[in-house]
Design an enzyme around this catalytic site. Structure first.
Site, mmCIF file in Angstrom:
data_model
loop_
_atom_site.group_PDB
_atom_site.id
_atom_site.type_symbol
_atom_site.label_atom_id
_atom_site.label_comp_id
_atom_site.label_asym_id
_atom_site.label_seq_id
_atom_site.Cartn_x
_atom_site.Cartn_y
_atom_site.Cartn_z
ATOM 1 N N HIS A 102 5.453 -5.452 -19.901
ATOM 2 C CA HIS A 102 5.891 -4.217 -18.927
ATOM 3 C C HIS A 102 5.718 -2.940 -19.250
ATOM 4 O O HIS A 102 6.498 -2.050 -19.497
ATOM 5 C CB HIS A 102 7.456 -4.594 -18.601
ATOM 6 C CG HIS A 102 7.892 -4.069 -17.158
ATOM 7 N ND1 HIS A 102 8.908 -4.686 -16.588
ATOM 8 C CD2 HIS A 102 7.382 -2.889 -16.363
ATOM 9 C CE1 HIS A 102 9.314 -4.020 -15.414
ATOM 10 N NE2 HIS A 102 8.497 -2.941 -15.226
ATOM 11 N N PHE B 241 0.856 -1.222 -0.012
ATOM 12 C CA PHE B 241 -0.064 0.114 -0.034
ATOM 13 C C PHE B 241 0.634 1.283 0.065
ATOM 14 O O PHE B 241 0.848 2.156 0.852
ATOM 15 C CB PHE B 241 -0.839 -0.022 1.207
ATOM 16 C CG PHE B 241 -2.195 0.684 1.126
ATOM 17 C CD1 PHE B 241 -3.160 0.374 0.046
ATOM 18 C CD2 PHE B 241 -2.792 1.780 1.679
ATOM 19 C CE1 PHE B 241 -4.428 0.945 0.084
ATOM 20 C CE2 PHE B 241 -3.834 2.614 1.746
ATOM 21 C CZ PHE B 241 -4.479 1.983 0.453
ATOM 22 N N GLY B 242 1.644 1.363 -0.993
ATOM 23 C CA GLY B 242 2.670 2.448 -1.087
ATOM 24 C C GLY B 242 1.853 3.513 -1.953
ATOM 25 O O GLY B 242 0.737 3.488 -1.977
ATOM 26 N N ARG B 243 2.631 4.270 -2.898
ATOM 27 C CA ARG B 243 2.047 5.337 -3.792
ATOM 28 C C ARG B 243 1.128 4.651 -4.737
ATOM 29 O O ARG B 243 -0.039 4.980 -5.085
ATOM 30 C CB ARG B 243 3.144 6.001 -4.364
ATOM 31 C CG ARG B 243 3.873 7.100 -3.705
ATOM 32 C CD ARG B 243 5.088 7.608 -4.248
ATOM 33 N NE ARG B 243 6.184 6.771 -4.334
ATOM 34 C CZ ARG B 243 7.384 7.091 -3.843
ATOM 35 N NH1 ARG B 243 7.536 8.117 -2.885
ATOM 36 N NH2 ARG B 243 8.099 5.934 -4.052
ATOM 37 N N ARG C 242 1.752 -5.363 6.925
ATOM 38 C CA ARG C 242 3.146 -5.547 6.612
ATOM 39 C C ARG C 242 3.802 -6.472 7.682
ATOM 40 O O ARG C 242 4.618 -6.626 8.273
ATOM 41 C CB ARG C 242 4.282 -4.259 6.821
ATOM 42 C CG ARG C 242 3.630 -3.367 5.769
ATOM 43 C CD ARG C 242 4.500 -2.219 5.873
ATOM 44 N NE ARG C 242 5.770 -2.758 5.412
ATOM 45 C CZ ARG C 242 6.802 -1.581 5.262
ATOM 46 N NH1 ARG C 242 6.544 -0.448 5.507
ATOM 47 N NH2 ARG C 242 7.998 -1.908 4.905
ATOM 48 N N GLU D 271 11.969 -11.512 -17.421
ATOM 49 C CA GLU D 271 11.876 -10.654 -18.499
ATOM 50 C C GLU D 271 12.795 -10.820 -19.581
ATOM 51 O O GLU D 271 14.064 -10.749 -19.234
ATOM 52 C CB GLU D 271 11.425 -9.561 -18.269
ATOM 53 C CG GLU D 271 10.099 -9.278 -17.539
ATOM 54 C CD GLU D 271 9.458 -7.982 -16.853
ATOM 55 O OE1 GLU D 271 10.290 -7.025 -17.565
ATOM 56 O OE2 GLU D 271 8.974 -7.870 -16.172
ATOM 57 N N ARG E 106 6.815 -6.512 -9.809
ATOM 58 C CA ARG E 106 7.961 -7.073 -10.327
ATOM 59 C C ARG E 106 7.551 -8.624 -10.513
ATOM 60 O O ARG E 106 6.885 -9.063 -9.533
ATOM 61 C CB ARG E 106 9.040 -7.016 -9.561
ATOM 62 C CG ARG E 106 9.752 -5.540 -9.537
ATOM 63 C CD ARG E 106 10.526 -5.447 -10.863
ATOM 64 N NE ARG E 106 11.146 -4.156 -11.016
ATOM 65 C CZ ARG E 106 10.641 -3.131 -11.479
ATOM 66 N NH1 ARG E 106 9.396 -2.966 -11.867
ATOM 67 N NH2 ARG E 106 11.621 -1.861 -11.607
ATOM 68 N N GLY F 206 3.656 -0.665 -17.326
ATOM 69 C CA GLY F 206 3.120 0.105 -16.565
ATOM 70 C C GLY F 206 3.374 1.691 -16.478
ATOM 71 O O GLY F 206 2.344 2.243 -16.403
#
Ligand code: GLV
Ligand code: GLV
Length: 343
Positions: free
Chosen positions: A300, A156-158, A179, A282, A253, A302
Site C-alpha cells: 500500500h 476515471f476520476g483524478r 459507469r 491488509e 482498494r 501508492g
C-alpha cells in the site's frame, strides 16, 4: 479561547504536526501500528477534531465515544471507505480527506506496477538474488510489450485520468469504463468520472461498458473508490473476461478484487500477471498471490513519497484548522455536515 483538543492517530510528517501543535492541544499516538480500538475510543473522548488513518474505523461507536464536541474527522487518505459518512452527517461531524495532492504519486505507482508486472522485474530480481545460474537467452523470462498496447482504466476520476495521461508516452490506446449501473465509476471522494473523451495530454479516451473494456485491454488498472457497488467489482466472472495475456493492476482498494478468484485465474494461466498495492484484508496477503512468481506486490505505497506525504499532512491539518475556525475545510467530503448547524 483555550486551544482545541485534537487526536492524531499516527505520527505525521513533522511539518504537519508542528503546524497543528502551534494552535491546538495535540494528543499523538506515537507507535508505528494502528491505535488499539479501546485506546482510540478512550483517547477520542472530548476531542474537537481527529486526524484518522485508513486503518481507523470511524463509526457510531467512535463518534459516541468522542462526544458532542467533535467537529471534524480529517482522514489522512483520499479514500474514506473507513468512515461511516452517514453516521458523521447525522451528527453534523464534518469529514475531510486528502485528494489531489496524492494523484500524481499514486498514478506513478500504478505505472510502476504495470511495468514491473509486464516485464517481470520483481521476478528477475529474485532470480539473481537466489544466486540461480542464468544466461541470456532468446526465450528467457519473456514479458509483455507495453508500448502500443491497450490500457483499460476502471474509475476515471483524478487518479484514473492521471494514469491515462502517462499512457500517451507509451503510445497506448486508452479505454475508460462507463459507469453502467453505477458500478464502474470513480464516484465520491476519489473523484467523479471526468468529461468524456478527455484523456489529457492530447490523448483520446474511448468509453466502453466494463465487460467490453476487460475483454479489449492488455492492461487493466483499477481506480474506483471502495463502496457496496465496487466490492468484488472484479469477481470470478469479470476476471474470466480478461485476456490470458493481460495484466491487472490495483492501487485502489483490495476488496475491489476477489483475491481468491484472481489467484485462481493466475494459477490456471487465464491471466498473465498482476501488480497489487492493496489487499482484501491488509496487512494479510492471500498465500496464493504471495507464491505466484508473476504477481508483483507492494505494501500500500501508492501515495508514499516524501513530497506527497508531507502535502497530505499539511492538507489534513488545514482541514482541521479551517473546521475549528468555523470555515469550510478545503477538502470537505460531506457538504451537509458543514451547512447544518450543530444541534
Ligand atoms: C490511500 O490509499 C488513500 O486513500 O489515500
Ligand atoms: C538486448 O539486450 C538487445 O540489445 O537487444
Amino acid at each position: 479561547m483555550a486551544s482545541a483538543p485534537v487526536l492524531v492517530t499516527r505520527r505525521l510528517p513533522e511539518e504537519a504536526i508542528a503546524r497543528l501543535t502551534a494552535s491546538c492541544e495535540v494528543t499523538l499516538w506515537q507507535e508505528e501500528r494502528p491505535m488499539p480500538r479501546a485506546r482510540l475510543l478512550a483517547d477520542s473522548a472530548g476531542k474537537a477534531a481527529i486526524i484518522t488513518l485508513l486503518s481507523d474505523r470511524v463509526d457510531d461507536e467512535l463518534l459516541e465515544a468522542a462526544g458532542a464536541g467533535l467537529r471534524i474527522v480529517a482522514n489522512y487518505a483520499v479514500g474514506v471507505d473507513n468512515v461511516d459518512l452517514a453516521a458523521c452527517s447525522r451528527r453534523a461531524v464534518m469529514v475531510a480527506n486528502t485528494p489531489d495532492v496524492l494523484t500524481e504519486a499514486t498514478a506513478d505507482m500504478a505505472w510502476a506496477l504495470v511495468m514491473a508486472a509486464a516485464r517481470r522485474v520483481a521476478e528477475g530480481d529474485r532470480v539473481l538474488r537466489a544466486g540461480s545460474a542464468w544466461v541470456w537467452g532468446p526465450e528467457m523470462m519473456l514479458g509483455r510489450e507495453v508500448y502500443g498496447k491497450t490500457l483499460g482504466i476502471v474509475g476515471f476520476g483524478r487518479i484514473g485520468r492521471a494514469v491515462a495521461r502517462r499512457a500517451g508516452g507509451f503510445g497506448m490506446r486508452v479505454l475508460a469504463a462507463e459507469r453502467s449501473g453505477g458500478a464502474a465509476g470513480a464516484g465520491g471522494a476519489a473523484g467523479t468520472g471526468g468529461a468524456a473523451g478527455t484523456g489529457g495530454a492530447g490523448g483520446e479516451v474511448e468509453w466502453l461498458p466494463l465487460d467490453d473494456l476487460l475483454a479489449a485491454s492488455d492492461f487493466v488498472s483499477l481506480h474506483v473508490n471502495l463502496s457496496d457497488e465496487t466490492r468484488h467489482l472484479l469477481d470470478r466472472e469479470r476476471l474470466a473476461r480478461m485476456r490470458p495475456t493481460a495484466v491487472l493492476v490495483n492501487t485502489s482498494r483490495g476488496p475491489v478484487v476477489d483475491e481468491a478468484a484472481l489467484a485462481e485465474a493466475l494459477s490456471a494461466g487465464r491471466l498473465f500477471a498482476a501488480g497489487l498495492d492493496v489487499f482484501e484484508a491488509e496487512p494479510h496477503v492471500h498465500p496464493d498471490l504471495l507464491s505466484h512468481p508473476r504477481v508483483v506486490l507492494t505494501p500500500h505505497l501508492g501515495s508514499a513519497t516524501v513530497d506527497t506525504r508531507r502535502a497530505m499532512g499539511i492538507l489534513a491539518v488545514d482541514n482541521v484548522l479551517e473546521a475549528l475556525a468555523g470555515r469550510r475545510p478545503p477538502a470537505l467530503v460531506n457538504e451537509d455536515a458543514f451547512r447544518r448547524p450543530k444541534a
